[in-house]
Design a protein around this motif. Structure first.
Motif, PDB file in Angstrom:
ATOM      1  N   ARG A   4     -47.868  18.803  49.325  1.00  0.00           N
ATOM      2  CA  ARG A   4     -48.210  19.907  48.438  1.00  0.00           C
ATOM      3  C   ARG A   4     -47.338  21.118  48.777  1.00  0.00           C
ATOM      4  O   ARG A   4     -47.325  21.587  49.906  1.00  0.00           O
ATOM      5  N   PRO A   5     -46.567  21.624  47.795  1.00  0.00           N
ATOM      6  CA  PRO A   5     -45.660  22.735  48.083  1.00  0.00           C
ATOM      7  C   PRO A   5     -46.408  24.010  48.401  1.00  0.00           C
ATOM      8  O   PRO A   5     -47.489  24.266  47.881  1.00  0.00           O
ATOM      9  N   LEU A   6     -45.817  24.823  49.242  1.00  0.00           N
ATOM     10  CA  LEU A   6     -46.408  26.102  49.606  1.00  0.00           C
ATOM     11  C   LEU A   6     -46.008  27.168  48.605  1.00  0.00           C
ATOM     12  O   LEU A   6     -44.912  27.158  48.063  1.00  0.00           O
ATOM     13  N   LYS A   7     -46.912  28.116  48.343  1.00  0.00           N
ATOM     14  CA  LYS A   7     -46.608  29.243  47.473  1.00  0.00           C
ATOM     15  C   LYS A   7     -46.238  30.435  48.338  1.00  0.00           C
ATOM     16  O   LYS A   7     -46.968  30.794  49.260  1.00  0.00           O
ATOM     17  N   THR A 241     -40.665  16.264  46.329  1.00  0.00           N
ATOM     18  CA  THR A 241     -41.361  17.230  45.483  1.00  0.00           C
ATOM     19  C   THR A 241     -42.436  16.614  44.601  1.00  0.00           C
ATOM     20  O   THR A 241     -43.302  17.320  44.077  1.00  0.00           O
ATOM     21  N   GLY A 242     -42.351  15.292  44.404  1.00  0.00           N
ATOM     22  CA  GLY A 242     -43.306  14.650  43.508  1.00  0.00           C
ATOM     23  C   GLY A 242     -42.936  14.786  42.036  1.00  0.00           C
ATOM     24  O   GLY A 242     -43.752  14.473  41.160  1.00  0.00           O
ATOM     25  N   GLN A 243     -41.719  15.239  41.746  1.00  0.00           N
ATOM     26  CA  GLN A 243     -41.245  15.395  40.371  1.00  0.00           C
ATOM     27  C   GLN A 243     -40.133  14.368  40.104  1.00  0.00           C
ATOM     28  O   GLN A 243     -39.297  14.129  40.966  1.00  0.00           O
ATOM     29  N   ASP A 244     -40.151  13.767  38.922  1.00  0.00           N
ATOM     30  CA  ASP A 244     -39.138  12.772  38.581  1.00  0.00           C
ATOM     31  C   ASP A 244     -37.959  13.465  37.908  1.00  0.00           C
ATOM     32  O   ASP A 244     -37.896  13.580  36.680  1.00  0.00           O
TER      33      ASP A 244
END
Length: 399
Positions: A4-7, A241-244
């Motif tokens: 989970r990316p940090l903000k 990142t979990g993005q394709d």
């Protein structure tokens, strides 16, 4: 597993972006030092090239572009024949390969790449990139084996013992320690007069390329391995990142962005660019995957490129220090090629596979060359074409 990316607030993104540059800094400036360019040019082209990449990919892909090691040996060899300006003009051919591959991927998807460049071809080509540079590493290290070994062992220690972001800066650590040992144990061997003469702020020393067909054709086959490396890095960033990103904005856009960065770099006399796995590793550790952070990294690289004193200091690094780092880096590149074969389960008990690997390596290491008039195809480029042709010609073995 996806993290989970940090903000982060804008100023914290700025701090992290600068940290990411230090992760990529050592490798980015090492390439120009080995091929006779101002390292400030490499920082400048890395920064601008990354901005071009983000422009083409709609600012969605957190990738940093830095100097490519794949082209060190070809540029050195091409410089002997066409001069440095001619060799850098050959980068137009590298960009053309990226552009063509971008169009083919948009048309056919990744299937065509898998057909032309399977692991049995790419593995030995990557191995050749490292092995072809081994002589240069030993030559540099032989200037002072004590300093070279200190630099090498420091880099190895960082890789093995360090944790977190520090684990990602073995090149910088090895250079700093090797440089310090040279100053203390071998005083007077480093000439600091260029540092004293350099201004605090000054433009990089750009080399205007001489564009002609011979070096362009010479460089085109060498681009095969970096193209496949690009595909692998895009998938690696997607996993972090979990993005394709292969779908959005699309692999054809990332390939086009990389090609534009290489074209720009060649036009201003910089080394060709490639996606940097070091920064991907830093994102995995910190869980900070914002493309905005990478753009801060790119901007910082451009700022560093106009600090004249920094460039002058980098050019005083002793050859033995560079040699020690090269012994590790170039051997590691060869290891990546072997790992490519292992991970993809290439069966070397099959006659077809062993022929492709054996002939590709022999052509590359043996120094085979083909000449037509003033044009010469040799080294990694000839080996890569040989591997592709053998893969297309040799019949598949029946189970």
């Amino acid at each position: 597993m996806q993290q989970r990316p940090l903000k982060l607030s804008p100023w914290k993104k700025g701090i992290v972006g600068v940290q990411f540059l230090f992760v990529a800094f050592g490798a980015t400036v090492l390439v120009p030092l080995l091929i006779g360019l101002d390292p400030a040019v490499a920082l400048f082209t890395a920064g601008i090239g990354t901005f071009l990449f983000h422009l083409v990919t709609k600012g969605k892909v957190p990738i940093f572009l830095g100097s490519s090691f794949a082209f060190i040996a070809p540029i050195v060899a091409a410089t002997k024949t066409y001069g440095l300006a001619g060799a850098l003009g050959g980068m137009v051919g590298v960009a053309a390969v990226y552009f063509v591959m971008s169009a083919l991927i948009r048309w056919q998807g990744r299937r065509l790449l898998d057909r032309l460049f399977p692991p049995v071809v790419i593995g030995p080509v990557i191995m050749l990139i490292g092995l072809s540079l081994s002589g240069s590493a030993v030559d540099n290290a032989s200037h002072n084996w004590i300093v070279a070994m200190v630099s090498l062992l420091t880099a190895v220690a960082v890789l093995v013992l360090a944790r977190g972001l520090f684990k990602l800066v073995p090149v910088i650590a090895g250079i700093v320690v090797g440089y310090a040992v040279t100053l203390v144990c071998f005083p007077g061997t480093i000439d600091f007069s260029p540092v004293a003469q350099a201004g605090w702020l000054q433009l990089p020393r750009f080399v205007l390329p001489h564009i002609s067909w011979e070096p362009i054709l010479y460089m085109i086959p060498v681009a095969i391995a970096p193209v496949i490396e690009h595909v692998g890095d895009v998938y690696a960033v997607s996993a972090v990142t979990g993005q394709d990103y292969a779908k959005d904005p699309g692999l054809h856009r990332t390939m086009l962005g990389d090609g534009l960065a290489c074209l720009f770099s060649g036009l201003v006399g910089g080394p060709p660019e490639t996606t940097y796995s070091e920064v991907t590793g830093a994102m995995s550790i910190t869980r900070i995957t914002s493309p905005a952070v990478i753009r801060v990294t790119a901007g910082t690289a451009v700022v560093f490129s106009v600090i004249g004193k920094l460039s002058a200091v980098l050019q005083t690094i002793p050859p033995a220090v560079l040699g020690g780092i090269m012994l590790l880096l170039f051997g590691t590149i060869a290891g990546v090629g072997i790992n490519n074969l292992v991970v993809n389960k290439v069966d070397l008990n099959k006659t077809r596979n062993i022929i492709i690997v054996a002939v590709t390596l022999t052509v590359g290491i043996g120094g085979a060359s083909l000449s037509w008039g003033t044009f010469t195809l040799a080294g990694i480029g000839l080996a890569a074409i040989t591997g592709v042709l053998l893969n297309l010609i040799l019949p598949a073995e029946k189970s």
